[in-house]
Design a protein around this motif. Structure first.
Motif, PDB file in Angstrom:
ATOM      1  N   PHE A   1       0.953  -1.087  -0.223  1.00 22.03           N
ATOM      2  CA  PHE A   1      -0.136   0.044  -0.119  1.00 22.03           C
ATOM      3  C   PHE A   1       0.797   1.330  -0.213  1.00 22.03           C
ATOM      4  CE2 PHE A   1      -2.003   3.514   2.158  1.00 22.03           C
ATOM      5  CZ  PHE A   1      -3.302   3.623   1.585  1.00 22.03           C
ATOM      6  N   ILE A   2       1.803   1.298   0.880  1.00 24.10           N
ATOM      7  CA  ILE A   2       2.633   2.487   1.053  1.00 24.10           C
ATOM      8  C   ILE A   2       3.400   2.585  -0.374  1.00 24.10           C
ATOM      9  CG2 ILE A   2       5.053   3.283   1.862  1.00 24.10           C
ATOM     10  CD1 ILE A   2       2.933   3.334   3.981  1.00 24.10           C
ATOM     11  N   LEU A   3       4.047   1.838  -1.092  1.00 22.98           N
ATOM     12  CA  LEU A   3       4.802   2.055  -2.167  1.00 22.98           C
ATOM     13  C   LEU A   3       3.620   2.297  -3.533  1.00 22.98           C
ATOM     14  CD1 LEU A   3       7.464  -0.883  -1.771  1.00 22.98           C
ATOM     15  CD2 LEU A   3       7.572   1.621  -1.612  1.00 22.98           C
ATOM     16  N   GLY A   4       2.500   1.581  -3.372  1.00 19.36           N
ATOM     17  CA  GLY A   4       1.464   1.943  -4.388  1.00 19.36           C
ATOM     18  C   GLY A   4       1.139   3.310  -4.582  1.00 19.36           C
ATOM     19  N   ALA A   5       0.727   3.875  -3.085  1.00 18.10           N
ATOM     20  CA  ALA A   5       0.397   5.118  -2.884  1.00 18.10           C
ATOM     21  C   ALA A   5       1.320   6.141  -3.236  1.00 18.10           C
ATOM     22  CB  ALA A   5      -0.198   5.564  -1.448  1.00 18.10           C
ATOM     23  N   ALA A   6       2.659   6.022  -2.693  1.00 18.55           N
ATOM     24  CA  ALA A   6       3.823   6.899  -3.046  1.00 18.55           C
ATOM     25  C   ALA A   6       3.981   6.782  -4.491  1.00 18.55           C
ATOM     26  CB  ALA A   6       4.965   6.489  -2.433  1.00 18.55           C
ATOM     27  N   GLU A   7       3.761   5.833  -5.040  1.00 16.93           N
ATOM     28  CA  GLU A   7       4.145   5.996  -6.598  1.00 16.93           C
ATOM     29  C   GLU A   7       3.137   6.960  -7.344  1.00 16.93           C
ATOM     30  OE1 GLU A   7       4.513   3.008 -10.680  1.00 16.93           O
ATOM     31  OE2 GLU A   7       3.700   2.259  -8.674  1.00 16.93           O
ATOM     32  N   PHE A   8       1.600   6.786  -7.052  1.00 24.48           N
ATOM     33  CA  PHE A   8       0.841   7.437  -8.103  1.00 24.48           C
ATOM     34  C   PHE A   8       0.145   8.704  -7.247  1.00 24.48           C
ATOM     35  CE2 PHE A   8       0.589   2.948  -9.581  1.00 24.48           C
ATOM     36  CZ  PHE A   8       0.916   3.046 -10.728  1.00 24.48           C
ATOM     37  N   VAL A   9       0.593   8.916  -6.270  1.00 18.03           N
ATOM     38  CA  VAL A   9      -0.080  10.134  -5.413  1.00 18.03           C
ATOM     39  C   VAL A   9       0.272  11.444  -6.054  1.00 18.03           C
ATOM     40  CG1 VAL A   9       1.530  10.439  -3.621  1.00 18.03           C
ATOM     41  CG2 VAL A   9      -0.771  11.008  -3.055  1.00 18.03           C
ATOM     42  N   MET A  10       1.433  11.297  -6.487  1.00 19.77           N
ATOM     43  CA  MET A  10       2.325  12.625  -7.127  1.00 19.77           C
ATOM     44  C   MET A  10       1.400  13.195  -8.251  1.00 19.77           C
ATOM     45  SD  MET A  10       4.125  15.229  -6.829  1.00 19.77           S
ATOM     46  CE  MET A  10       5.481  14.678  -5.726  1.00 19.77           C
TER      47      MET A  10
ATOM     48  N   ILE B   1       4.068  23.153 -14.292  1.00 17.03           N
ATOM     49  CA  ILE B   1       3.461  21.790 -14.180  1.00 17.03           C
ATOM     50  C   ILE B   1       4.266  20.834 -15.145  1.00 17.03           C
ATOM     51  CG2 ILE B   1       1.554  20.103 -14.890  1.00 17.03           C
ATOM     52  CD1 ILE B   1      -0.168  22.297 -13.706  1.00 17.03           C
ATOM     53  N   PRO B   2       4.757  21.195 -16.202  1.00 19.16           N
ATOM     54  CA  PRO B   2       5.685  20.229 -17.054  1.00 19.16           C
ATOM     55  C   PRO B   2       7.008  19.957 -16.401  1.00 19.16           C
ATOM     56  CG  PRO B   2       4.678  21.682 -18.455  1.00 19.16           C
ATOM     57  CD  PRO B   2       4.367  22.365 -17.155  1.00 19.16           C
ATOM     58  N   THR B   3       7.528  20.833 -15.641  1.00 18.17           N
ATOM     59  CA  THR B   3       8.759  20.749 -14.852  1.00 18.17           C
ATOM     60  C   THR B   3       8.487  19.824 -13.777  1.00 18.17           C
ATOM     61  OG1 THR B   3       9.791  22.684 -15.785  1.00 18.17           O
ATOM     62  CG2 THR B   3      10.501  21.655 -13.745  1.00 18.17           C
ATOM     63  N   ALA B   4       7.413  20.024 -13.095  1.00 18.86           N
ATOM     64  CA  ALA B   4       7.056  19.123 -11.881  1.00 18.86           C
ATOM     65  C   ALA B   4       6.815  17.784 -12.251  1.00 18.86           C
ATOM     66  CB  ALA B   4       5.534  19.733 -11.313  1.00 18.86           C
ATOM     67  N   GLY B   5       6.641  17.536 -13.492  1.00 13.35           N
ATOM     68  CA  GLY B   5       6.247  16.008 -13.949  1.00 13.35           C
ATOM     69  C   GLY B   5       7.604  15.045 -13.701  1.00 13.35           C
ATOM     70  N   HIS B   6       8.767  15.789 -13.587  1.00 14.71           N
ATOM     71  CA  HIS B   6      10.013  15.464 -13.158  1.00 14.71           C
ATOM     72  C   HIS B   6       9.905  14.542 -11.920  1.00 14.71           C
ATOM     73  CE1 HIS B   6      11.592  16.459 -16.957  1.00 14.71           C
ATOM     74  NE2 HIS B   6      11.849  17.738 -16.488  1.00 14.71           N
ATOM     75  N   PHE B   7       8.796  15.265 -10.826  1.00 15.00           N
ATOM     76  CA  PHE B   7       8.983  14.475  -9.644  1.00 15.00           C
ATOM     77  C   PHE B   7       8.230  13.033  -9.831  1.00 15.00           C
ATOM     78  CE2 PHE B   7       7.842  19.132  -8.218  1.00 15.00           C
ATOM     79  CZ  PHE B   7       9.065  19.386  -8.281  1.00 15.00           C
ATOM     80  N   ILE B   8       7.477  12.919 -10.797  1.00 19.03           N
ATOM     81  CA  ILE B   8       7.135  11.442 -11.134  1.00 19.03           C
ATOM     82  C   ILE B   8       8.186  10.675 -11.656  1.00 19.03           C
ATOM     83  CG2 ILE B   8       5.438  10.169 -12.703  1.00 19.03           C
ATOM     84  CD1 ILE B   8       3.526  12.473 -12.404  1.00 19.03           C
ATOM     85  N   SER B   9       8.750  11.101 -12.621  1.00 15.90           N
ATOM     86  CA  SER B   9       9.897  10.536 -13.357  1.00 15.90           C
ATOM     87  C   SER B   9      10.999   9.969 -12.341  1.00 15.90           C
ATOM     88  CB  SER B   9      10.655  11.433 -14.321  1.00 15.90           C
ATOM     89  OG  SER B   9       9.463  11.800 -15.577  1.00 15.90           O
TER      90      SER B   9
ATOM     91  N   GLY C   1      14.092   5.878  -9.739  1.00 19.57           N
ATOM     92  CA  GLY C   1      14.467   5.092  -8.658  1.00 19.57           C
ATOM     93  C   GLY C   1      14.072   3.847  -8.395  1.00 19.57           C
ATOM     94  N   VAL C   2      12.832   3.277  -8.862  1.00 22.77           N
ATOM     95  CA  VAL C   2      12.335   2.102  -8.968  1.00 22.77           C
ATOM     96  C   VAL C   2      13.501   1.157  -9.744  1.00 22.77           C
ATOM     97  CG1 VAL C   2      10.476   0.489 -10.057  1.00 22.77           C
ATOM     98  CG2 VAL C   2       9.930   2.703  -8.860  1.00 22.77           C
ATOM     99  N   CYS C   3      13.804   1.683 -10.978  1.00 16.89           N
ATOM    100  CA  CYS C   3      14.650   0.978 -11.885  1.00 16.89           C
ATOM    101  C   CYS C   3      16.041   0.487 -11.075  1.00 16.89           C
ATOM    102  CB  CYS C   3      14.958   1.743 -13.072  1.00 16.89           C
ATOM    103  SG  CYS C   3      13.505   1.783 -14.375  1.00 16.89           S
TER     104      CYS C   3
ATOM    105  N   ARG D   1      11.907  11.860  -4.059  1.00 20.42           N
ATOM    106  CA  ARG D   1      11.071  10.919  -4.935  1.00 20.42           C
ATOM    107  C   ARG D   1      11.979   9.842  -5.411  1.00 20.42           C
ATOM    108  NH1 ARG D   1       6.289  10.259  -4.698  1.00 20.42           N
ATOM    109  NH2 ARG D   1       6.125   9.817  -7.101  1.00 20.42           N
ATOM    110  N   PHE D   2      13.152  10.103  -5.751  1.00 24.00           N
ATOM    111  CA  PHE D   2      14.130   9.256  -6.310  1.00 24.00           C
ATOM    112  C   PHE D   2      14.144   7.889  -5.165  1.00 24.00           C
ATOM    113  CE2 PHE D   2      18.506   7.530  -6.211  1.00 24.00           C
ATOM    114  CZ  PHE D   2      18.360   6.792  -7.471  1.00 24.00           C
ATOM    115  N   ILE D   3      14.575   8.684  -3.710  1.00 24.61           N
ATOM    116  CA  ILE D   3      14.938   7.832  -2.626  1.00 24.61           C
ATOM    117  C   ILE D   3      13.601   7.070  -2.591  1.00 24.61           C
ATOM    118  CG2 ILE D   3      15.193   7.743  -0.133  1.00 24.61           C
ATOM    119  CD1 ILE D   3      16.581  10.235  -0.546  1.00 24.61           C
ATOM    120  N   SER D   4      12.343   7.520  -2.542  1.00 24.89           N
ATOM    121  CA  SER D   4      11.166   6.836  -2.253  1.00 24.89           C
ATOM    122  C   SER D   4      10.874   5.935  -3.347  1.00 24.89           C
ATOM    123  CB  SER D   4       9.968   7.752  -2.665  1.00 24.89           C
ATOM    124  OG  SER D   4       9.907   8.918  -1.543  1.00 24.89           O
ATOM    125  N   GLY D   5      11.426   5.817  -4.611  1.00 19.55           N
ATOM    126  CA  GLY D   5      11.277   4.821  -5.494  1.00 19.55           C
ATOM    127  C   GLY D   5      12.214   3.576  -5.285  1.00 19.55           C
ATOM    128  N   LEU D   6      13.195   3.750  -4.967  1.00 13.76           N
ATOM    129  CA  LEU D   6      14.246   2.681  -4.444  1.00 13.76           C
ATOM    130  C   LEU D   6      13.767   1.431  -4.147  1.00 13.76           C
ATOM    131  CD1 LEU D   6      17.212   4.706  -2.962  1.00 13.76           C
ATOM    132  CD2 LEU D   6      17.141   3.785  -5.480  1.00 13.76           C
TER     133      LEU D   6
END
Length: 205
Positions: A13-22, A37-45, A50-52, A97-102
């Protein structure tokens, strides 16, 4: 449902929510970080990158018992979401966000192994499904809840809740997940032995 599976589902749940809440709070974070907003899209990237990279934890941490890995993943999730909540500028939020994805991909690989191990005979697939349900609930409830928090309270509150939930999950794992021996170590080279066969190369092609 076994308590051990509930603990793993909580982590999912934690990881699923953290991934998509942004995605739901992007306008508010963009305004707070003083970017468009386009620059803020990097918060998703940043999370996706981090996942990879984080999947390599399973390669280099192959000798660590799975329960300890899950605890480590939740600690990383706590740190990443806490830093996200208290970010003061865009570069800091990118790093958070990178750390969160690790731990994301590595968590699901490890949690699947544990779920299959603790499952009753013949119910391994059901156990894995129960663990993954945590991410489903995150998409159905967690992400919309985070969006509502951002809309009516603060986008930072969503990450505060996630960091607290990650800390709680550490205690659930300590209490409910049994100690399981790590998988047989085949060495670093052995982790990539599948590349000796033509199938993976065809898939990649």
């Amino acid at each position: 449902m076994k308590k051990s599976l509930l603990a793993l589902a909580s982590g999912a749940f934690i990881l699923g929510a953290a991934e998509f809440v942004m995605m739901g709070i992007l306008p508010q974070t963009a305004e707070a970080m003083h970017v468009d907003i386009p620059t803020a899209g990097h918060f998703i990237s940043a999370y996706a990158i981090g996942v990879c990279i984080g999947t390599l934890i399973l390669v280099f941490g192959r000798k660590i018992p799975p329960k300890q890995l899950i605890i480590m993943f939740m600690v990383i999730a706590f740190v990443g979401n806490a830093l996200s909540a208290f970010s003061v500028n865009a570069p800091m939020l990118l790093a958070a966000r990178f750390i969160s994805g690790l731990p994301h991909g590595a968590f699901f690989g490890t949690a699947t192994l544990i779920a299959k191990t603790v499952a009753d005979k013949g119910k391994e697939a059901q156990a894995v499904s129960a663990m993954v349900t945590g991410q489903t609930v995150a998409n159905m409830i967690g992400v919309p809840a985070g969006t509502l928090m951002s809309e009516f309270l603060s986008w930072r509150l969503a990450f505060i809740v996630l960091s607290v939930w990650a800390a709680m999950t550490v205690f659930l794992v300590l209490a409910w997940v049994p100690a399981i021996a790590p998988v047989k170590d085949v060495g670093l080279a052995g982790q990539f032995r599948f590349l000796r066969k033509p199938g993976p190369w065809l898939i990649l092609g």
